[in-house]
Design a protein around this motif. Structure first.
Motif, mmCIF file in Angstrom:
data_model
loop_
_atom_site.group_PDB
_atom_site.id
_atom_site.type_symbol
_atom_site.label_atom_id
_atom_site.label_comp_id
_atom_site.label_asym_id
_atom_site.label_seq_id
_atom_site.Cartn_x
_atom_site.Cartn_y
_atom_site.Cartn_z
ATOM 1 N N LEU A 29 -18.027 4.746 4.829
ATOM 2 C CA LEU A 29 -18.073 5.941 3.966
ATOM 3 C C LEU A 29 -16.835 6.050 3.077
ATOM 4 N N GLY A 30 -15.787 5.310 3.414
ATOM 5 C CA GLY A 30 -14.522 5.423 2.683
ATOM 6 C C GLY A 30 -13.803 6.728 3.015
ATOM 7 N N TRP A 31 -14.000 7.212 4.262
ATOM 8 C CA TRP A 31 -13.399 8.476 4.691
ATOM 9 C C TRP A 31 -12.143 8.219 5.529
ATOM 10 N N HIS A 32 -11.419 9.303 5.817
ATOM 11 C CA HIS A 32 -10.233 9.229 6.674
ATOM 12 C C HIS A 32 -10.667 9.218 8.141
ATOM 13 N N LEU A 33 -9.711 8.834 8.987
ATOM 14 C CA LEU A 33 -10.016 8.656 10.407
ATOM 15 C C LEU A 33 -8.986 9.424 11.233
ATOM 16 N N LEU A 34 -9.469 10.199 12.198
ATOM 17 C CA LEU A 34 -8.548 10.835 13.150
ATOM 18 C C LEU A 34 -8.896 10.356 14.553
ATOM 19 N N ASP A 35 -7.964 9.669 15.188
ATOM 20 C CA ASP A 35 -8.118 9.238 16.583
ATOM 21 C C ASP A 35 -7.361 10.264 17.420
ATOM 22 N N SER A 36 -8.069 11.320 17.855
ATOM 23 C CA SER A 36 -7.350 12.418 18.520
ATOM 24 C C SER A 36 -6.789 11.993 19.875
ATOM 25 N N GLY A 37 -7.441 11.020 20.527
ATOM 26 C CA GLY A 37 -6.917 10.550 21.806
ATOM 27 C C GLY A 37 -5.515 9.975 21.646
ATOM 28 N N ALA A 38 -5.259 9.385 20.472
ATOM 29 C CA ALA A 38 -3.935 8.792 20.222
ATOM 30 C C ALA A 38 -2.854 9.872 20.282
ATOM 31 N N LEU A 39 -3.184 11.108 19.905
ATOM 32 C CA LEU A 39 -2.166 12.169 19.933
ATOM 33 C C LEU A 39 -1.734 12.438 21.372
ATOM 34 N N TYR A 40 -2.730 12.499 22.280
ATOM 35 C CA TYR A 40 -2.402 12.727 23.687
ATOM 36 C C TYR A 40 -1.683 11.511 24.274
ATOM 37 N N ARG A 41 -2.079 10.337 23.832
ATOM 38 C CA ARG A 41 -1.409 9.116 24.311
ATOM 39 C C ARG A 41 0.043 9.070 23.830
ATOM 40 N N LEU A 42 0.263 9.473 22.578
ATOM 41 C CA LEU A 42 1.634 9.459 22.045
ATOM 42 C C LEU A 42 2.511 10.449 22.802
ATOM 43 N N LEU A 43 1.921 11.599 23.152
ATOM 44 C CA LEU A 43 2.688 12.575 23.945
ATOM 45 C C LEU A 43 3.044 11.981 25.299
ATOM 46 N N MET A 93 0.719 2.073 24.156
ATOM 47 C CA MET A 93 -0.033 3.336 24.139
ATOM 48 C C MET A 93 -1.527 3.128 24.414
ATOM 49 N N ARG A 94 -1.990 1.877 24.353
ATOM 50 C CA ARG A 94 -3.425 1.623 24.554
ATOM 51 C C ARG A 94 -3.753 1.230 25.987
ATOM 52 N N ASN A 95 -2.722 1.073 26.853
ATOM 53 C CA ASN A 95 -3.078 0.638 28.199
ATOM 54 C C ASN A 95 -3.609 1.804 29.040
ATOM 55 N N GLU A 96 -4.200 1.457 30.185
ATOM 56 C CA GLU A 96 -4.893 2.461 30.990
ATOM 57 C C GLU A 96 -3.922 3.469 31.593
ATOM 58 N N CYS A 98 -1.279 4.674 30.222
ATOM 59 C CA CYS A 98 -0.997 5.681 29.200
ATOM 60 C C CYS A 98 -2.211 6.607 29.022
ATOM 61 N N GLY A 99 -3.424 6.037 29.068
ATOM 62 C CA GLY A 99 -4.645 6.847 28.941
ATOM 63 C C GLY A 99 -4.745 7.862 30.069
ATOM 64 N N ASN A 100 -4.404 7.430 31.284
ATOM 65 C CA ASN A 100 -4.482 8.341 32.429
ATOM 66 C C ASN A 100 -3.436 9.440 32.332
ATOM 67 N N ARG A 101 -2.249 9.084 31.885
ATOM 68 C CA ARG A 101 -1.194 10.093 31.718
ATOM 69 C C ARG A 101 -1.589 11.069 30.607
ATOM 70 N N ALA A 102 -2.210 10.525 29.545
ATOM 71 C CA ALA A 102 -2.657 11.384 28.438
ATOM 72 C C ALA A 102 -3.672 12.399 28.951
ATOM 73 N N SER A 103 -4.583 11.945 29.798
ATOM 74 C CA SER A 103 -5.628 12.820 30.324
ATOM 75 C C SER A 103 -5.008 13.939 31.179
ATOM 76 N N GLN A 104 -3.908 13.625 31.873
ATOM 77 C CA GLN A 104 -3.247 14.673 32.682
ATOM 78 C C GLN A 104 -2.588 15.719 31.786
ATOM 79 N N ILE A 105 -1.944 15.246 30.730
ATOM 80 C CA ILE A 105 -1.292 16.175 29.794
ATOM 81 C C ILE A 105 -2.340 17.041 29.080
ATOM 82 N N ALA A 106 -3.501 16.427 28.809
ATOM 83 C CA ALA A 106 -4.550 17.099 28.023
ATOM 84 C C ALA A 106 -5.179 18.283 28.749
ATOM 85 N N ARG A 107 -4.828 18.460 30.042
ATOM 86 C CA ARG A 107 -5.390 19.601 30.803
ATOM 87 C C ARG A 107 -4.820 20.923 30.355
#
Ligand code: DC
Length: 227
Positions: A29-43, A93-96, A98-107
């Motif tokens: 579509l030529g649109w922008h992309l937001l990977d919201s999971g990356a925000l929690y992973r970066l945190l 930031m893409r390993n599991e 980091c994903g698990n820690r992101a999920s804990q913060i996301a609560r």
């Protein structure tokens, strides 16, 4: 946020292929992309680097409010590269872990609220494809199109395994399966913005459909809606 800019949301559990579908869709579509999971992973990553505990809600909320992040669109293998404070973030930031820690913060509702304005800021012409868990329910409730992707936990673990191996990251399939089920539990059962399809989302079970098949279905609806 500019309400005249069309938004497509793609939500679903871990490992379902949201990032890949979102990248294809945004590219077509030529649109922008937001990977919201990356925000929690970066945190999660920043918390680890700054020795902030995963339950220190005040410090995490402050970090979320000050997060200076933008995305560079990548390729199919790595759909987006976040830049944190202008610097490219490594693959850690893409390993599991980091994903698990992101999920804990996301609560924490405070952390989620602190990220709302940042996420709304990604809306710009000609349109935005946003992927995550609560894109259609909370962050962009008026999106022009909402898609909810699902797949069996076994299939998602297999996809994640292939993806990680492809990137040269070692992984165990049994462990990935366990972690996916745990992460699903946490993301689905949290008090705020749990992982649920929006009432007006189109559900696609991708267990036995490949990426091209999913994309064809999504593109058909995109065209029907004149997006
Ligand atoms: O999509 P992902 O695997 O990169 O997301 C990592 C974690 O971040 C996920 O387990 C839950 C959280 N998350 C969330 O709570 N809300 C979102 N919109 C995106 C991710």
């Amino acid at each position: 946020m500019n309400d005249n800019v069309p938004v497509i949301t793609l939500d679903g559990p871990s490992g379902v292929g949201k990032g890949t579908i979102a990248w294809h869709l945004a590219t077509r579509l030529g649109w922008h992309l937001l990977d919201s999971g990356a925000l929690y992973r970066l945190l999660a990553l920043a918390a680890e680097q700054q020795h902030i505990a995963l339950d220190d809600v005040a410090a995490l909320t402050q970090m979320a409010a000050e997060l200076d992040v933008c995305f560079r669109t990548g390729d199919e293998a790595c759909p987006v590269y976040p830049l944190l404070d202008g610097q490219v973030v490594g693959d850690e930031m893409r390993n599991e872990n980091c994903g698990n820690r992101a999920s804990q913060i996301a609560r924490y509702p405070e952390v989620r609220s602190a990220l709302l304005d940042l996420q709304h800021g990604f809306v710009s012409l000609p349109g935005l494809v946003a992927d995550g868990r609560d894109m259609g329910t909370v962050v962009f409730p008026h999106a022009a199109l909402k898609i909810f992707l699902s797949a069996s936990p076994e299939e998602r673990a297999r996809r994640r395994y292939k993806q990680l191996r492809h990137k040269g990251i070692s992984a165990s399939l049994a462990r990935l399966s366990r972690e996916i089920v745990e992460r699903d539990e946490r993301d689905r059962n949290r008090a705020v913005a749990p992982l649920v399809p929006a009432a007006d989302a189109i559900d696609i079970d991708t267990t036995s459909i490949d990426i091209d098949g999913v994309l064809a279905r999504v593109m058909a609806v995109v065209q029907q809606r004149g997006l």
